[in-house]
Design a protein around this motif. Structure first.
Motif, PDB file in Angstrom:
ATOM      1  N   LYS A  38      -8.286  39.584 -12.016  1.00 29.87           N
ATOM      2  CA  LYS A  38      -8.113  40.936 -11.516  1.00 29.87           C
ATOM      3  C   LYS A  38      -9.059  41.110 -10.336  1.00 29.87           C
ATOM      4  O   LYS A  38     -10.167  40.569 -10.324  1.00 29.87           O
ATOM      5  CB  LYS A  38      -8.436  41.950 -12.609  1.00 29.87           C
ATOM      6  CG  LYS A  38      -7.373  41.978 -13.697  1.00 29.87           C
ATOM      7  CD  LYS A  38      -7.766  42.839 -14.857  1.00 29.87           C
ATOM      8  CE  LYS A  38      -7.684  44.299 -14.553  1.00 29.87           C
ATOM      9  NZ  LYS A  38      -7.793  45.131 -15.750  1.00 29.87           N
ATOM     10  N   ASN A  93      -6.048  45.911  -9.853  1.00 26.31           N
ATOM     11  CA  ASN A  93      -6.998  46.382 -10.861  1.00 26.31           C
ATOM     12  C   ASN A  93      -6.339  47.140 -12.000  1.00 26.31           C
ATOM     13  O   ASN A  93      -6.847  47.166 -13.110  1.00 26.31           O
ATOM     14  CB  ASN A  93      -8.062  47.267 -10.212  1.00 26.31           C
ATOM     15  CG  ASN A  93      -9.047  46.453  -9.412  1.00 26.31           C
ATOM     16  OD1 ASN A  93      -9.233  45.259  -9.653  1.00 26.31           O
ATOM     17  ND2 ASN A  93      -9.666  47.086  -8.441  1.00 26.31           N
ATOM     18  N   GLN A 108     -10.970  43.419  -9.422  1.00 22.91           N
ATOM     19  CA  GLN A 108     -12.283  43.987  -9.749  1.00 22.91           C
ATOM     20  C   GLN A 108     -13.242  42.955 -10.338  1.00 22.91           C
ATOM     21  O   GLN A 108     -14.445  43.184 -10.377  1.00 22.91           O
ATOM     22  CB  GLN A 108     -12.135  45.165 -10.708  1.00 22.91           C
ATOM     23  CG  GLN A 108     -11.708  44.759 -12.115  1.00 22.91           C
ATOM     24  CD  GLN A 108     -11.295  45.946 -12.956  1.00 22.91           C
ATOM     25  OE1 GLN A 108     -10.691  46.874 -12.447  1.00 22.91           O
ATOM     26  NE2 GLN A 108     -11.616  45.913 -14.226  1.00 22.91           N
TER      27      GLN A 108
END
Length: 86
Positions: A6, A59, A8
């Motif tokens: 992801k 995200n 993030q």
């Protein structure tokens, strides 16, 4: 299939090096399909800075189980056992 991260979970340096994927893929998640058309190179310090290419998910997507990552952890465990015996 390679690794999947992801956005993030990437470092700022890794996020700045995200690029279009050579082969975009659609992943099946528990909440439906998620398309990834981005990839990034990630250095694996434990393997002598070996570079892997990973797909990048938005995200807001669900996390995926990455067999590649689990296999790498297993390999690292085996390597550490070998070096501990020398």
């Amino acid at each position: 299939l390679g690794d999947v991260y992801k956005r993030q979970h990437l470092t700022p340096e890794e996020q700045s090096s995200i690029r279009p994927a050579r082969t975009p893929l659609t992943f099946a998640t528990s909440n439906g399909s998620v398309r990834s058309d981005k990839e990034v190179d990630i250095p694996i310090v434990e393997l002598g800075n070996h570079i892997i290419t990973a797909y990048v998910l938005p995200n807001d997507s669900q996390s995926l189980l990455s067999l590649g990552k689990n296999q790498r952890k297993r390999a690292l465990g085996k390597l550490s056992n070998i070096f501990a015996k020398t």
